[in-house]
Design a protein around this motif. Structure first.
Motif, PDB file in Angstrom:
ATOM      1  N   VAL A  84       0.890  -1.180   0.000  1.00  0.00           N
ATOM      2  CA  VAL A  84       0.000   0.000   0.000  1.00  0.00           C
ATOM      3  C   VAL A  84       0.922   1.222   0.000  1.00  0.00           C
ATOM      4  N   PRO A  85       1.397   1.647  -1.185  1.00  0.00           N
ATOM      5  CA  PRO A  85       2.463   2.657  -1.236  1.00  0.00           C
ATOM      6  C   PRO A  85       2.050   4.015  -0.673  1.00  0.00           C
ATOM      7  N   ASP A  86       0.773   4.389  -0.806  1.00  0.00           N
ATOM      8  CA  ASP A  86       0.357   5.702  -0.300  1.00  0.00           C
ATOM      9  C   ASP A  86       0.516   5.803   1.217  1.00  0.00           C
ATOM     10  N   GLU A  87       0.430   4.665   1.871  1.00  0.00           N
ATOM     11  CA  GLU A  87       0.560   4.663   3.343  1.00  0.00           C
ATOM     12  C   GLU A  87       1.902   4.106   3.796  1.00  0.00           C
ATOM     13  N   ASN A  88       2.843   3.873   2.852  1.00  0.00           N
ATOM     14  CA  ASN A  88       4.127   3.232   3.190  1.00  0.00           C
ATOM     15  C   ASN A  88       3.903   1.987   4.053  1.00  0.00           C
ATOM     16  N   LYS A  89       3.035   1.118   3.554  1.00  0.00           N
ATOM     17  CA  LYS A  89       2.612  -0.033   4.371  1.00  0.00           C
ATOM     18  C   LYS A  89       2.620  -1.291   3.509  1.00  0.00           C
ATOM     19  N   LYS A  98       4.683  -1.065   8.681  1.00  0.00           N
ATOM     20  CA  LYS A  98       4.961   0.243   8.075  1.00  0.00           C
ATOM     21  C   LYS A  98       6.452   0.347   7.792  1.00  0.00           C
ATOM     22  N   PHE A 294       9.010   4.704  -7.824  1.00  0.00           N
ATOM     23  CA  PHE A 294       9.046   4.851  -6.367  1.00  0.00           C
ATOM     24  C   PHE A 294      10.383   5.432  -5.904  1.00  0.00           C
TER      25      PHE A 294
END
Ligand SMILES: Cc1cc2nc3c(=O)[nH]c(=O)nc-3n(C[C@H](O)[C@H](O)[C@H](O)COP(=O)(O)OP(=O)(O)OC[C@H]3O[C@@H](n4cnc5c(N)ncnc54)[C@H](O)[C@@H]3O)c2cc1C
Length: 435
Positions: A84-89, A98, A294
């Motif tokens: 989940v790249p938007d949340e660095n997760k 995370k 990224f």
């Protein structure tokens, strides 16, 4: 005060582990290694486990023990499922983590080229679990064969078809041929008088070891033919129903044993945009191993395809050295400020393949020279012993090999079938957590 950067490394193979060993005591980083296994293993020798010449513990080692002395590293058993790249997760099969920096080092999986029959019925050769299941299957079938009266039916159990004549296929057919003339004759007196099976090595390329020099190809072909291995080149395995292997040249081979060493493909994870993937589903990177699109995600080793190394316009070969060298370069870079980062350039150190006792081939860098026979075999032994992850494994393997060299025999031929672990561990799936 600056907080430490949290680095998550997915995959503790050649690349992941090399990087962690180099960053593990860095005061700037907190590192979590995530792997779906709790051990690191040495793929170049799994063919020896699958044929009962080595025990799995000689080529594997638990991560938690390897990481004991690295102050800033924790291990997390789990499989990556989604980014989940938007949340660095990242989402694992058993929780979420995370990151500030994510490093993908997930290697590859077996490529069946979309053939479901082959996937379901063949014996793959990629992981330690594959090797153990291959060992159990071969040994069970040899025992079964002793009780089959009909010679045609018996031959199906004793015939081995190996798809893929790269180093793994060559090594495997060589060791099965050696087993047929030593171990099988000694251990299965019931089979001695009866017709034995055959060994076939199949490949779509025109020759065995197509990525190596002409000398290596000729030597390996000659020695395998002398061992009695049938080389069927320029031909693909098209289908397999568990009893008959169908070839693209129209021929069929009656065999229960199709061993698949015909190719690998990188794993795809949800959350990466489609255009992050290059040829063979590898993650596209620049020369700093930064994944396309990224800033804080990197890919190393087999799962990465790098743009910019002028000697390798189609990416680096999917072997151990690029993985190790990329990991060293990235670790060095992460310890410096970004202006000082060095782009990666691969140094070819040559390639090796073993055919059998006293027989191996060695290509020097860029295939300028090649060597075959006893000296190449000694170098193969040295390189593979040195590649093992700790001293105990090196000594144990050397001891096993000396024993085999003297007695031409090895005794890791137990059929050990673990109970269904998944059932036992089912209850533990509830231990999900968020970090
Ligand atoms: C049978 C065989 C023989 C080989 N022989 C040679 C040889 O003789 N010489 C040579 O140079 N190369 C050889 N190779 C190739 C070499 O093993 C690879 O190039 C090398 O392992 C690549 O290193 P890596 O770190 O990129 O990936 P790997 O070493 O494959 O490591 C990947 C790691 O990621 C973990 N992982 C995968 N998916 C997930 C997930 N979803 N979540 C968490 N963890 C995950 C795996 O458990 C593994 O620990 C061989 C390969 C095979 C299969």
């Amino acid at each position: 005060m600056d907080l430490n950067k949290k680095i998550i490394v997915i995959g503790g193979g050649f690349a992941g582990l090399e990087l962690i060993k180099r960053l593990g005591n860095s005061k700037k980083h907190d590192i979590v290694l995530v792997d779906s296994n709790n051990y690191n293993f040495f793929p170049p020798l799994i063919y020896q486990v699958s044929s009962g010449f080595m025990e799995p513990s000689s080529i594997s080692y638990p991560f938690r023990k390897i990481l004991r002395n690295l102050k800033n590293v924790r291990f997390r058993l789990g499989s990556l499922e989604q980014l989940v790249p938007d949340e660095n997760k990242i989402i694992l099969n058993n929780g979420e983590l995370k990151y500030d920096i994510l490093i993908m080092a997930t290697g590859t999986e077996t490529n069946y080229f979309g053939n479901k029959n082959i996937e379901e019925k063949c014996l793959p050769m990629k992981t330690i679990s594959d090797a153990l299941s291959l060992r159990n299957t071969i040994l069970t079938r040899l025992d079964l064969a002793t009780r089959i009266e009909n010679s045609e039916e018996r031959k199906k159990y004793l015939t081995f078809v190996i798809a893929g004549a790269g180093p793994t296929g060559v090594e495997l057919s060589g060791i099965i041929a050696e087993m047929s003339t030593s171990v099988i004759i000694k251990d299965y007196p019931e089979l001695k008088e009866k017709d034995t099976g055959e060994i076939y090595l199949i490949d779509g390329q025109k020759t065995v070891l197509s990525s190596m020099s002409l000398n290596a190809q000729k030597y390996a072909s000659k020695k395998l033919s002398k061992y009695g291995v049938n080389l069927v080149m320029d031909t693909f395995v098209e289908d397999f129903d568990g009893e008959t292997v169908q070839l693209s040249n129209g021929n069929k081979i009656n065999s229960k044993n199709l061993i698949w060493a015909a190719g690998v493909v990188a794993k795809v994870f949800k959350g990466f945009p489609k255009n992050s993937f290059g040829n063979n589903k590898r993650l596209k990177t620049n020369q700093f191993n930064q994944v396309h699109l990224f800033e804080n995600i990197y890919a190393l080793g087999d799962c990465a395809i790098m743009d910019g190394d002028k000697n390798y316009p189609n990416g680096h070969p999917q072997v151990a050295q690029p993985a190790i060298q990329q990991a060293k370069n990235l670790a060095d870079n992460l310890l410096k400020s970004q202006e000082e980062w060095k782009p990666f350039v691969y140094k070819d150190k040559g390639s090796l393949a073993i055919i059998g006792r006293n027989k191996a081939v060695l290509d020097f860098p860029k295939q300028k020279y090649s060597l075959s026979g006893f000296i190449a075999w000694l170098i193969w032994i040295f390189v593979h012993i040195m590649g093992l992850v700790n001293f105990k494994n090196k000594i144990r393997t050397l001891y096993n090999w000396i024993g085999y060299y003297i007695y031409k025999d090895q005794s890791f031929r137990m059929i050990i079938k673990p109970n269904n672990l998944r059932k036992q561990l089912n209850g533990e799936k509830t231990y999900h957590n968020k970090v």
